[in-house]
Design a protein around this motif. Structure first.
Motif, short mmCIF file in Angstrom:
data_model
loop_
_atom_site.label_atom_id
_atom_site.label_comp_id
_atom_site.label_asym_id
_atom_site.label_seq_id
_atom_site.Cartn_x
_atom_site.Cartn_y
_atom_site.Cartn_z
N PHE A 52 31.13 -23.64 50.77
CA PHE A 52 31.76 -22.35 50.50
C PHE A 52 30.81 -21.21 50.88
O PHE A 52 31.20 -20.24 51.53
CB PHE A 52 32.14 -22.28 49.02
CG PHE A 52 32.82 -21.00 48.61
CD1 PHE A 52 34.08 -20.68 49.07
CD2 PHE A 52 32.17 -20.11 47.75
CE1 PHE A 52 34.71 -19.49 48.68
CE2 PHE A 52 32.78 -18.93 47.37
CZ PHE A 52 34.06 -18.62 47.84
N GLN B 87 30.67 -20.57 54.40
CA GLN B 87 31.96 -20.09 54.91
C GLN B 87 32.70 -21.15 55.72
O GLN B 87 33.45 -20.85 56.65
CB GLN B 87 31.78 -18.81 55.73
CG GLN B 87 31.16 -17.68 54.92
CD GLN B 87 31.01 -16.40 55.70
OE1 GLN B 87 30.78 -16.42 56.90
NE2 GLN B 87 31.14 -15.28 55.02
N ARG C 286 37.46 -22.05 52.42
CA ARG C 286 37.82 -20.79 51.73
C ARG C 286 37.90 -20.96 50.22
O ARG C 286 37.74 -20.02 49.48
CB ARG C 286 39.18 -20.30 52.26
CG ARG C 286 39.10 -19.79 53.69
CD ARG C 286 40.27 -18.86 53.99
NE ARG C 286 40.17 -18.34 55.34
CZ ARG C 286 40.88 -18.79 56.36
NH1 ARG C 286 41.72 -19.78 56.19
NH2 ARG C 286 40.75 -18.26 57.56
N TYR D 91 23.72 -20.93 57.95
CA TYR D 91 23.63 -20.19 56.68
C TYR D 91 22.41 -19.29 56.76
O TYR D 91 21.28 -19.78 56.85
CB TYR D 91 23.51 -21.17 55.51
CG TYR D 91 23.36 -20.49 54.17
CD1 TYR D 91 24.46 -19.92 53.51
CD2 TYR D 91 22.10 -20.39 53.55
CE1 TYR D 91 24.31 -19.29 52.28
CE2 TYR D 91 21.95 -19.76 52.32
CZ TYR D 91 23.06 -19.22 51.70
OH TYR D 91 22.92 -18.58 50.48
N GLN E 171 23.65 -20.57 44.10
CA GLN E 171 23.16 -19.82 45.27
C GLN E 171 21.65 -19.58 45.20
O GLN E 171 20.96 -19.71 46.21
CB GLN E 171 23.91 -18.49 45.41
CG GLN E 171 23.56 -17.77 46.70
CD GLN E 171 24.76 -17.15 47.38
OE1 GLN E 171 25.80 -16.95 46.78
NE2 GLN E 171 24.61 -16.82 48.65
#
Length: 528
Positions: free
Chosen positions: A32, A35, A38, A76, A257
């Motif tokens: 996710f 990307q 979705r 990323y 994250q």
């Protein structure tokens, strides 16, 4: 961009855990962030028809589990990420172990409510055996879990590796406030609904957190960690001596994250690999790499076979000619693919650390080395891992003998299952690391080769290989069963520990090898 810059960007890692610790959920969150998807689907989204993006085989969708090892690649920030998603079912396979030979780092997920579980220990041993840097993510902090200090202590005692918490939980379950990020010197506040708020430690005084009794209790633990905890050094992480530990919740998308961003800073970039001619550096201009997995029939409509290939040095370009070291044949690589679970795109170029799929017209074997140019060397042979379960197998219908032989040959070559023949009567015995391998084998024999098979369980056996070719075969019986593996090496399947001990005491001239302890024993594992 230069070859060195491409190498510096690559991060190739696997995620390992015991079933239900949250591995596929964490993988989905990383996809996710990259990307690639979705929205994130949980593994068990069968009723809604919403399946995890990293699961593709039909049997996986029916069960809601990851069976095969998927590969997911995506950019990323400044990195190019390659995740190898290993099967998470408790009856996993040798393929899970073998995948760990193709990565440079590993993320180990531990369920905060359960601690270190049996399958984690098995996978961890393989990582340690290969000196792979290990990062730990302690999951499910939004549930009532075990004491964090107790979890760290268990990691150190059970797994035999020192730990360094990069962040520290403040409360848990309903009293969970967030994490104190020691490394980035900030507080990450848990807000629920997949939301978090990052507050610098200087600004905490302006919030209600600092006066909270739960946070005050945590300060004492943080002080203890500073005074008595292990010291963090990137070198010790790189050597696999120290595991950085992160707390968070994959399902709540909390702490994920910050974990990922920090992990990418310290995760190993593509490393040199051993060959029979010495170490090959990723920066070497000449393209090379090895096949660590073969998967048949990923596309049932085309009955294709794909070889999963780890690029170790140089630059791959589609259409280039390479040399297959084992046969010394030249092959043109036209049909090559990059993966995103079941989706495949043609790949035109790849660099060290990348995993590409090569169409296999039935010429490759697991462990094969491919080299662009005239050099000739062979990457270190992939270890063979000892099965734990054994079953005799035969086709129900003798008229299907040809399809039965073809199916076994292809699935064994693919590494889906291990093949043995009993020395006394030449009956076919299959060995597996877990029960699921037999179920997948039976399913695929029926679906792909139209053969119904019949199993006769031999139960759990302790396999040991015999070093010498000269010994008296009269010493073996049904409790210490003499077999040959697919390479012709002799092995013994012992019924239990007692039978093994009795044999060792009475047959001192026969030297036995435990593959998990001595995975460098080339006489047994040779694939040539």
């Amino acid at each position: 961009m230069s070859l060195q810059q491409e190498i510096n960007k690559r991060r190739t890692f696997a995620i390992i855990s015991h079933p239900d610790a949250g591995k596929t959920t964490l993988t989905e969150k990383l996809l996710f962030f990259g990307q690639i998807i979705r929205s994130t689907g949980t593994v068990k989204g069968k009723k809604s028809g919403k399946f995890a993006a990293s699961d593709w085989m039909e049997i996986e969708k029916k069960r809601g589990i990851s069976v095969t090892s998927s590969v997911m690649s995506f950019p990323y920030h400044d990195f190019h990420v390659n995740i190898l998603d290993t099967p998470g079912h408790e009856d996993f396979s040798e393929d899970t172990y073998r995948t760990l030979t193709a990565v440079d780092s590993v993320v180990m997920i531990i369920d905060s409510t359960k601690g270190v579980e049996p399958q984690t220990i098995k996978l961890f041993k393989v990582c340690r055996m290969r000196g792979i840097p290990i990062f730990t993510f302690i999951n499910k902090l939004d549930r009532e879990g075990r004491d964090p200090l107790e979890l760290l202590s268990e990691i150190e005692e059970v797994l035999g590796i020192e730990s360094y918490p990069m962040n520290w939980p403040v409360g848990s379950g309903k009293r969970f406030l967030g994490i104190h990020d020691r490394f980035n010197k900030q507080f990450v506040r848990f807000k629920g609904d997949e939301e978090e708020e990052i507050i610098s430690l200087d600004d905490l005084a302006n919030t209600d957190i600092e006066e909270n009794s739960i946070y005050q209790d945590t300060l004492g633990e943080l002080e203890l960690l500073e005074e008595a905890g292990n010291e963090f050094t990137a070198e010790r992480v790189e050597k696999g001596e120290l595991t950085p530990v992160f707390f968070g919740s994959a399902l709540a998308n909390f702490g994920v994250q910050t974990f990922f961003d920090t992990f990418l800073q310290f995760a190993a970039q593509p490393q040199p690999r051993k060959t029979d001619q010495g170490l090959i550096e990723p920066e070497k201009d000449q393209f090379s790499g090895y096949i660590f997995k073969i998967q048949a029939n990923m596309n049932p409509a085309h009955r294709d076979r794909i070889a999963f290939f780890r690029v170790c040095s140089g630059k791959f370009e589609r259409g280039m000619s390479v040399n297959l070291s084992r046969t010394n044949k030249t092959i043109k690589l036209n049909q090559t693919q990059a993966f995103m679970a079941k989706d495949r795109d043609t790949v035109d170029e790849a660099y060290p650390g990348d995993i590409i799929g090569i169409y296999d017209p039935n010429i490759y074997q697991i462990g094969d080395t491919l080299i662009g140019g005239k050099d000739s060397y062979q990457y270190e042979e992939l270890p063979q891992f000892p099965p734990e379960l054994f079953k005799r197998v035969q086709a129900k219908n003798v008229m299907k003998a040809k399809q039965f032989r073809k199916g076994i040959e292809q699935l064994v070559q693919e590494g889906a299952i291990q093949l043995y023949r009993q020395e006394m009567n030449d009956s076919i015995i299959l060995g597996a690391v877990g029960q699921l391998q037999f179920e997948v084998f039976e399913y695929r024999m029926k679906a792909e080769y139209n053969v119904d098979i019949e199993f006769t369980p031999l139960g759990e056996r302790i396999p040991r290989w015999i070093k010498s070719e000269k010994f008296d075969k009269r010493f073996f019986d049904s409790r210490s069963m003499l077999v040959r593996d697919r390479y012709g090496a002799f092995a013994v399947l012992f019924e239990n520990e007692f039978t093994l001990r009795y044999f060792l005491e009475n047959q001192k001239d026969i030297e036995l090898v435990d593959l998990l302890e001595e995975n460098d024993y080339q006489g047994v594992t040779s694939q040539k």
